[in-house]
Design a protein around this motif. Sequence first.
Motif, PDB file in Angstrom:
ATOM      1  N   LEU A   1      -2.271   3.387   6.095  1.00 34.88           N
ATOM      2  CA  LEU A   1      -3.393   3.819   6.930  1.00 34.88           C
ATOM      3  C   LEU A   1      -4.727   3.727   6.199  1.00 34.88           C
ATOM      4  O   LEU A   1      -5.781   3.719   6.840  1.00 34.88           O
ATOM      5  CB  LEU A   1      -3.158   5.237   7.440  1.00 34.88           C
ATOM      6  N   THR A   2      -4.695   3.632   4.876  1.00 34.15           N
ATOM      7  CA  THR A   2      -5.957   3.466   4.135  1.00 34.15           C
ATOM      8  C   THR A   2      -6.593   2.115   4.420  1.00 34.15           C
ATOM      9  O   THR A   2      -7.787   1.939   4.202  1.00 34.15           O
ATOM     10  CB  THR A   2      -5.735   3.611   2.623  1.00 34.15           C
ATOM     11  N   PHE A   3      -5.805   1.172   4.924  1.00 37.50           N
ATOM     12  CA  PHE A   3      -6.335  -0.139   5.282  1.00 37.50           C
ATOM     13  C   PHE A   3      -7.370  -0.014   6.397  1.00 37.50           C
ATOM     14  O   PHE A   3      -8.325  -0.789   6.454  1.00 37.50           O
ATOM     15  CB  PHE A   3      -5.191  -1.069   5.700  1.00 37.50           C
TER      16      PHE A   3
ATOM     17  N   TYR B   1       0.849  -1.200   0.000  1.00 39.04           N
ATOM     18  CA  TYR B   1       0.000   0.000   0.000  1.00 39.04           C
ATOM     19  C   TYR B   1       0.879   1.242   0.000  1.00 39.04           C
ATOM     20  O   TYR B   1       1.880   1.306   0.707  1.00 39.04           O
ATOM     21  CB  TYR B   1      -0.889   0.030   1.234  1.00 39.04           C
ATOM     22  N   GLU B   2       0.469   2.215  -0.789  1.00 37.18           N
ATOM     23  CA  GLU B   2       1.200   3.480  -0.794  1.00 37.18           C
ATOM     24  C   GLU B   2       1.074   4.156   0.564  1.00 37.18           C
ATOM     25  O   GLU B   2       2.040   4.691   1.092  1.00 37.18           O
ATOM     26  CB  GLU B   2       0.646   4.391  -1.898  1.00 37.18           C
ATOM     27  N   ASN B   3      -0.132   4.123   1.134  1.00 41.92           N
ATOM     28  CA  ASN B   3      -0.371   4.638   2.479  1.00 41.92           C
ATOM     29  C   ASN B   3      -1.074   3.540   3.280  1.00 41.92           C
ATOM     30  O   ASN B   3      -2.274   3.319   3.110  1.00 41.92           O
ATOM     31  CB  ASN B   3      -1.243   5.901   2.414  1.00 41.92           C
TER      32      ASN B   3
ATOM     33  N   ASP C   1      -9.570   2.335   6.732  1.00 45.75           N
ATOM     34  CA  ASP C   1     -10.840   2.661   6.080  1.00 45.75           C
ATOM     35  C   ASP C   1     -11.476   1.419   5.459  1.00 45.75           C
ATOM     36  O   ASP C   1     -12.694   1.233   5.527  1.00 45.75           O
ATOM     37  CB  ASP C   1     -10.632   3.736   5.011  1.00 45.75           C
ATOM     38  N   GLU C   2     -10.655   0.568   4.875  1.00 48.13           N
ATOM     39  CA  GLU C   2     -11.167  -0.682   4.302  1.00 48.13           C
ATOM     40  C   GLU C   2     -11.778  -1.565   5.387  1.00 48.13           C
ATOM     41  O   GLU C   2     -12.841  -2.159   5.180  1.00 48.13           O
ATOM     42  CB  GLU C   2     -10.049  -1.453   3.605  1.00 48.13           C
TER      43      GLU C   2
ATOM     44  N   LYS D   1     -13.022  -0.568   8.284  1.00 51.35           N
ATOM     45  CA  LYS D   1     -14.259   0.055   8.754  1.00 51.35           C
ATOM     46  C   LYS D   1     -15.415  -0.285   7.819  1.00 51.35           C
ATOM     47  O   LYS D   1     -16.503  -0.640   8.267  1.00 51.35           O
ATOM     48  CB  LYS D   1     -14.094   1.576   8.848  1.00 51.35           C
ATOM     49  N   GLU D   2     -15.168  -0.161   6.525  1.00 50.63           N
ATOM     50  CA  GLU D   2     -16.202  -0.454   5.538  1.00 50.63           C
ATOM     51  C   GLU D   2     -16.606  -1.922   5.603  1.00 50.63           C
ATOM     52  O   GLU D   2     -17.794  -2.251   5.570  1.00 50.63           O
ATOM     53  CB  GLU D   2     -15.679  -0.109   4.142  1.00 50.63           C
TER      54      GLU D   2
END
Length: 118
Positions: A88-90, A84-86, A92-93, A95-96
């Motif tokens: 922390l976007t995981f 992952y580039e960032n 959000d995944e 949570k969804e």
Amino acid sequence: MHDEKIDLATEVTSKLIEIYQTGNLAELQNFHKHIFSGNAMMHFPEFSEKTAQEDSYLQNELLKLEKQLQVAKNKHTYKVFTEYENPLTFIDELKEYYHDRIFKLKKRTRKASMFDLY
């Protein structure tokens, strides 16, 4: 230098206790041979073919660490950190994903409670 030897002795003792608690006699015997070969108090022992053949304890430890490394690399969190580039976007995944799971569970339990009323 004295503190370094104390730290190494503590580490060897901790490892000995850990092996003893697992109850693995073969590993305990290998570690015993490793200690009495004089390699236990060295940080980086000299490599030779003779040492490699005699010290099966270190070979077993290396195999365990390689297996643990492979297991860690196969986990999704490793892929998140490396691909992952960032990373922390995981979050959000996740949570969804869990929001969707909770929604489906609520929907399923409502249907079940409606049938209980009749």
